[in-house]
Motif scaffolding. Structure first.
Motif, PDB file in Angstrom:
ATOM      1  N   LEU A 252     -32.507 -28.672 -11.026  1.00  0.00           N
ATOM      2  CA  LEU A 252     -32.435 -28.626 -12.482  1.00  0.00           C
ATOM      3  C   LEU A 252     -31.117 -28.040 -12.964  1.00  0.00           C
ATOM      4  CD1 LEU A 252     -33.729 -28.988 -15.251  1.00  0.00           C
ATOM      5  CD2 LEU A 252     -34.802 -26.737 -14.980  1.00  0.00           C
ATOM      6  N   LEU A 253     -30.712 -26.898 -12.408  1.00  0.00           N
ATOM      7  CA  LEU A 253     -29.455 -26.285 -12.839  1.00  0.00           C
ATOM      8  C   LEU A 253     -28.263 -27.164 -12.462  1.00  0.00           C
ATOM      9  CD1 LEU A 253     -29.965 -22.482 -12.099  1.00  0.00           C
ATOM     10  CD2 LEU A 253     -30.353 -23.738 -14.214  1.00  0.00           C
ATOM     11  N   VAL A 254     -28.329 -27.785 -11.282  1.00  0.00           N
ATOM     12  CA  VAL A 254     -27.252 -28.698 -10.875  1.00  0.00           C
ATOM     13  C   VAL A 254     -27.154 -29.857 -11.867  1.00  0.00           C
ATOM     14  CG1 VAL A 254     -26.477 -30.294  -9.080  1.00  0.00           C
ATOM     15  CG2 VAL A 254     -27.480 -28.093  -8.446  1.00  0.00           C
ATOM     16  N   PHE A 255     -28.315 -30.437 -12.245  1.00  0.00           N
ATOM     17  CA  PHE A 255     -28.343 -31.561 -13.190  1.00  0.00           C
ATOM     18  C   PHE A 255     -27.783 -31.152 -14.548  1.00  0.00           C
ATOM     19  CE2 PHE A 255     -30.527 -34.120 -16.425  1.00  0.00           C
ATOM     20  CZ  PHE A 255     -30.270 -35.413 -15.976  1.00  0.00           C
ATOM     21  N   LEU A 256     -28.228 -30.000 -15.041  1.00  0.00           N
ATOM     22  CA  LEU A 256     -27.784 -29.563 -16.367  1.00  0.00           C
ATOM     23  C   LEU A 256     -26.299 -29.222 -16.385  1.00  0.00           C
ATOM     24  CD1 LEU A 256     -30.789 -27.270 -17.381  1.00  0.00           C
ATOM     25  CD2 LEU A 256     -30.260 -29.545 -18.271  1.00  0.00           C
ATOM     26  N   GLU A 257     -25.794 -28.614 -15.305  1.00  0.00           N
ATOM     27  CA  GLU A 257     -24.402 -28.165 -15.280  1.00  0.00           C
ATOM     28  C   GLU A 257     -23.434 -29.299 -14.969  1.00  0.00           C
ATOM     29  OE1 GLU A 257     -20.712 -26.164 -13.972  1.00  0.00           O
ATOM     30  OE2 GLU A 257     -21.996 -27.441 -12.747  1.00  0.00           O
ATOM     31  N   ARG A 258     -23.813 -30.184 -14.041  1.00  0.00           N
ATOM     32  CA  ARG A 258     -22.854 -31.185 -13.559  1.00  0.00           C
ATOM     33  C   ARG A 258     -23.041 -32.567 -14.179  1.00  0.00           C
ATOM     34  NH1 ARG A 258     -22.640 -29.228  -7.168  1.00  0.00           N
ATOM     35  NH2 ARG A 258     -21.557 -27.263  -7.626  1.00  0.00           N
TER      36      ARG A 258
END
Length: 426
Positions: A252-258
């Motif tokens: 989730l954090l990877v998706f939101l950030e990148r």
């Protein structure tokens, strides 16, 4: 006493007790520190150490591996000690462990391996803290007040789920993720200090008639859980849910950030929205359980609130992210309603001498797959991408309703009481 005063006393309930207020304050500070860790620790890896998807997934695995490593013996050890003492000690120890991260950053010594080590040690200590916390509540409030006590503590956790990312996001942007972890260390230290102020002392566990053997004690707790169909179904459903939840969260954090392009402040806002859903869930949990029964709540909650999380996988930069965030808030709402019902069921069923072991056994089985979820999330994210991994996670979380739907607790309208209730769900 006037009608208004009586109504006020009913609303306050357990909050009229000073020791319960101290436990609530300690829980709030500890959970605030934990929420900051939840956001800042992966961001240290992603932004400060430039970790790839697999490394982020491995960090999630290290964070949650404690349940697999010490989950079963933790319950036996906690049952030999006063739970309040365990809570204080583990809070202070976690504060010291987290403090090493900003210190290492300032000294330019921070590496991904250091991050893994801190995540693992912090996770092991959290296992002991959580087992002691769950086992201590029946001693503090009495078994007749478990639903109310769990709901109020869940409300506090939900508030910190809102405020934690909202505080952590700007702090990460302003100070950097490593330094932000200093706030987590302070919060957990203060939590330990407040827990030390609780005046009600539980009885010291009775000395066993024969020399205690860890294996025998673990087996006793495991046997108690596994021989009851209701508890078996709950922990199997939890195991499924947690496996796919961690897979989802790892990306989730990877998706939101990148892929969406959000910075730390925007990610904090999204996670705060999840906290809002959790707060609503905590406020309505007791009422919903009384309305439709704790049994139906346990299987209906994931069936209704998990599918909307798939919307995040098709979100794009802009307003569609806000719509996807509503799905995350629904997930949190359903999760809290379910956990309040499950925790009350588990605590009411277990005798005092087995509270720690029952809690630890349920945690071990239901959390045992979490490290695998982190690895799967990182691997699937590397091969198929973060968006596909989010879709798989959403589908798996929805399927977690199956074990409890097929169990005898499907239509249970009241929480059972100790052994008598246990026999009813075999």
């Amino acid at each position: 006493m006037t009608r208004t005063a009586i109504s006020s006393r009913r609303r306050l309930g357990l909050l009229r007790e000073a020791d319960f207020r101290r436990l609530c304050a300690a829980t709030a500070l500890g959970q605030l520190g934990d929420r900051i860790v939840f956001l800042a620790l992966p961001l240290v890896a992603i932004t400060a150490l430039k970790a790839d998807e697999f490394q982020v997934g491995l960090l999630t695995t290290m964070t949650t591996a404690g349940s697999l490593l010490v989950g079963l013996p933790a319950g036996a050890w906690v049952d030999r000690m006063r739970k309040r003492t365990v809570m204080i000690g583990t809070d202070l120890a976690r504060a010291l462990v987290l403090l090493t991260l900003p210190v290492a950053w300032w000294a330019q010594l921070l590496t991904i391996r250091w991050l893994y080590t801190v995540a693992l040690v912090h996770g092991v200590l959290t296992v002991f803290f959580d087992v002691a916390h769950v086992s201590y509540l029946p001693h503090l409030v009495g078994r007749g007040n478990l639903m109310e006590g769990n709901a109020k503590l869940s409300a506090i956790r939900s508030v910190t789920s809102i405020s934690g990312p909202g505080i952590a996001g700007p702090m990460v942007g302003w100070l950097g993720a490593p330094v932000t972890l200093l706030a987590s260390s302070v919060g957990m230290a203060l939590s330990g200090v407040l827990a030390a102020g609780i005046t009600k002392r539980e009885r010291k566990p009775a000395e066993p008639s024969r020399r205690p053997r860890l294996g025998r004690e673990i087996k006793e707790g495991l046997a108690f859980v596994l021989r009851h169909a209701g508890l078996r179904a709950i922990i199997l459903g939890d195991a499924t849910f947690n496996l796919f939840l961690v897979m989802y969260q790892a990306m989730l954090l990877v998706f939101l950030e990148r892929e969406i392009g959000l910075e730390s402040f925007g990610i904090g806002i999204i996670l705060s929205g999840m906290g809002c859903g959790a707060l609503v869930g905590a406020l309505v949990a007791t009422r919903v359980s009384r309305w439709i029964g704790p049994g139906p709540v346990i299987w209906l909650a994931p069936l209704v609130t998990c599918p909307p999380t798939a919307v995040m996988a098709v979100a794009r930069p802009g307003w569609s992210v806000c719509g996807a965030a509503v799905g995350l808030a629904a997930l949190s709402l359903g999760g809290v309603v379910r956990v309040v019902a499950q925790s009350s069921f588990q605590q009411a069923l277990a005798p005092d001498r087995l509270l720690g072991r029952v809690s630890a056994t349920a945690r071990f089985v239901s959390w045992g797959g979490i490290p695998l979820g982190g690895l799967l999330g990182g691997t699937l994210g590397s091969v198929f991408g973060a968006a596909t991994t989010l879709t798989i996670g959403a589908a798996g979380m929805t399927l977690s309703a199956v074990p409890t739907f097929l169990s005898p607790i499907r239509a249970m309208r009241t929480v059972p009481q100790e052994e008598a209730g246990a026999a009813a769900v075999r």
